[in-house]
Design an enzyme around this catalytic site. Structure first.
Site, PDB file in Angstrom:
ATOM      1  N   ASP A  48      41.875  39.256  46.202  1.00 36.52           N
ATOM      2  CA  ASP A  48      42.827  39.162  45.099  1.00 36.52           C
ATOM      3  C   ASP A  48      42.684  40.378  44.173  1.00 36.52           C
ATOM      4  O   ASP A  48      41.669  40.533  43.500  1.00 36.52           O
ATOM      5  CB  ASP A  48      42.578  37.881  44.300  1.00 36.52           C
ATOM      6  CG  ASP A  48      43.620  37.686  43.226  1.00 36.52           C
ATOM      7  OD1 ASP A  48      44.706  37.191  43.552  1.00 36.52           O
ATOM      8  OD2 ASP A  48      43.360  38.069  42.067  1.00 36.52           O
ATOM      9  N   TYR A  53      44.138  45.715  37.466  1.00 38.51           N
ATOM     10  CA  TYR A  53      42.694  45.872  37.707  1.00 38.51           C
ATOM     11  C   TYR A  53      42.366  47.332  38.045  1.00 38.51           C
ATOM     12  O   TYR A  53      41.198  47.719  38.069  1.00 38.51           O
ATOM     13  CB  TYR A  53      42.201  44.989  38.863  1.00 38.51           C
ATOM     14  CG  TYR A  53      42.471  43.507  38.746  1.00 38.51           C
ATOM     15  CD1 TYR A  53      42.877  42.921  37.552  1.00 38.51           C
ATOM     16  CD2 TYR A  53      42.301  42.671  39.856  1.00 38.51           C
ATOM     17  CE1 TYR A  53      43.134  41.554  37.476  1.00 38.51           C
ATOM     18  CE2 TYR A  53      42.542  41.307  39.780  1.00 38.51           C
ATOM     19  CZ  TYR A  53      42.964  40.758  38.602  1.00 38.51           C
ATOM     20  OH  TYR A  53      43.204  39.415  38.540  1.00 38.51           O
ATOM     21  N   LYS A  78      49.503  42.215  41.875  1.00 42.75           N
ATOM     22  CA  LYS A  78      50.333  41.646  40.793  1.00 42.75           C
ATOM     23  C   LYS A  78      50.962  42.765  39.986  1.00 42.75           C
ATOM     24  O   LYS A  78      50.333  43.802  39.766  1.00 42.75           O
ATOM     25  CB  LYS A  78      49.469  40.787  39.854  1.00 42.75           C
ATOM     26  CG  LYS A  78      48.519  39.856  40.584  1.00 42.75           C
ATOM     27  CD  LYS A  78      47.702  38.987  39.648  1.00 42.75           C
ATOM     28  CE  LYS A  78      46.624  38.253  40.433  1.00 42.75           C
ATOM     29  NZ  LYS A  78      45.383  39.016  40.620  1.00 42.75           N
ATOM     30  N   HIS A 109      52.230  39.261  36.939  1.00 44.33           N
ATOM     31  CA  HIS A 109      50.875  38.968  36.446  1.00 44.33           C
ATOM     32  C   HIS A 109      50.860  37.983  35.272  1.00 44.33           C
ATOM     33  O   HIS A 109      49.941  37.167  35.156  1.00 44.33           O
ATOM     34  CB  HIS A 109      50.154  40.264  36.052  1.00 44.33           C
ATOM     35  CG  HIS A 109      48.667  40.156  36.124  1.00 44.33           C
ATOM     36  ND1 HIS A 109      47.843  41.178  36.538  1.00 44.33           N
ATOM     37  CD2 HIS A 109      47.830  39.135  35.857  1.00 44.33           C
ATOM     38  CE1 HIS A 109      46.587  40.780  36.506  1.00 44.33           C
ATOM     39  NE2 HIS A 109      46.551  39.537  36.093  1.00 44.33           N
TER      40      HIS A 109
END
Ligand code: A2P
Length: 274
Positions: A48, A53, A78, A109
């Protein structure tokens, strides 16, 4: 560690491995690359990630270097939470695809930018979701969905878009009440993914959960992860450490109904953001 390969079936028929490796706050470069590579070697099939990120590059590289056929791995990314327009979404998605080839599951997100939680972005969410539907049609996304959406955020998508989201990824762990969102998603056949099943680690200090863990001869982390799995959701525990990846996927035991009921009585979000 059968849950690494066992799958749920999404509302579009795609399969999703029941446990995934979380990568929030895992830095691009050696840290993300080594974590993902270790996880894949251990048998994790589900990673994931997210644009936010900033580690898709290393995630993608680790997947390539693992030697495991891409189609055996399930990767999520996302759309950054502040991107709510068509052009911005296309640019960001193209950048993700460069790193990941294609994406098994792509989510909005959050319904609002993290910098302005609660802002009404109903129109923007519809606009970017329609872009995601186009990538689904092109086969570059296999499934699409949302994250951090409450029932009214999802209803907005149901009312104005064609594809019922396959997934809603939410923060879900012992102590946090997500029943309204979970019930709504069940009703619409939207699978819940549970991020932060350990309450970003703070839940591990909970004495009541520790007592349950002792009773089963399991770690506190295993009880937390097994709990959300038994609720029919997809746990996404994050760790960079190999021994914890093994521990977090070793869930072949059952928490009895009376202990689940006891864990249900625990209240409070232990997360701290300091
Ligand atoms: P680390 O990456 O150093 O292992 P969550 O998944 O709820 O967001 O929790 C993530 C946090 O919990 C991270 O700080 C992670 O640290 C830690 N963690 C993950 N798995 C375990 C485990 N089995 N035992 C103890 N801490 C864990």
């Amino acid at each position: 560690m059968k849950y690494l390969t066992e799958t749920y079936t999404l509302n579009n028929g795609q399969k999703i491995p029941k446990i995934g490796l979380g990568t929030w706050q895992v830095e691009n470069g050696d840290e993300a690359y080594n974590s993902v590579l270790k996880a894949l070697k251990l048998g994790y099939k589900h990673i994931d990630s997210a644009q936010g990120y900033q580690n898709e590059e290393s995630v993608g590289k680790a997947i390539k270097d693992s030697g495991i056929p891409r189609e055996e791995i399930f990767v999520t990314s996302k759309l950054e939470s502040h991107i709510k327009d068509r052009e911005g979404a296309i640019a960001a998605i193209e950048a993700s695809l460069k790193h990941l080839g294609y994406i098994d599951l792509f989510l909005i997100h959050a319904p609002w930018p993290w910098s302005n939680m609660g802002q009404d972005c109903s129109e923007g969410n519809v606009e970017v979701y329609k872009v995601m539907e186009e990538y689904l049609d092109k086969g570059l996304f296999k499934s699409i969905g949302v994250s951090n959406f409450n029932p009214s955020d999802i209803q907005n998508i149901l009312d104005h878009c064609d594809v019922v989201p396959q997934v809603n990824q939410i923060g879900y762990f012992i102590g946090i009440d997500q029943s309204i969102t979970i019930d709504f998603c069940k009703e619409h056949n939207i699978l819940i993914e549970a991020y932060s099943p350990l309450g970003i680690g703070y839940l591990l200090a909970n004495k009541d959960i520790q007592d349950v863990a002792k009773k089963y001869g399991k770690s506190t982390a295993q009880i937390c992860i097994r709990y959300v799995l038994q609720k029919g959701t997809v746990p996404l525990p994050k760790t960079t450490k190999e021994y914890r990846m093994i521990e977090n996927a070793d869930l072949d035991f059952e928490i009895k109904a009376q202990d689940m009921a006891f864990l249900d009585t625990i209240e409070g979000d232990p997360r701290r953001w300091d």
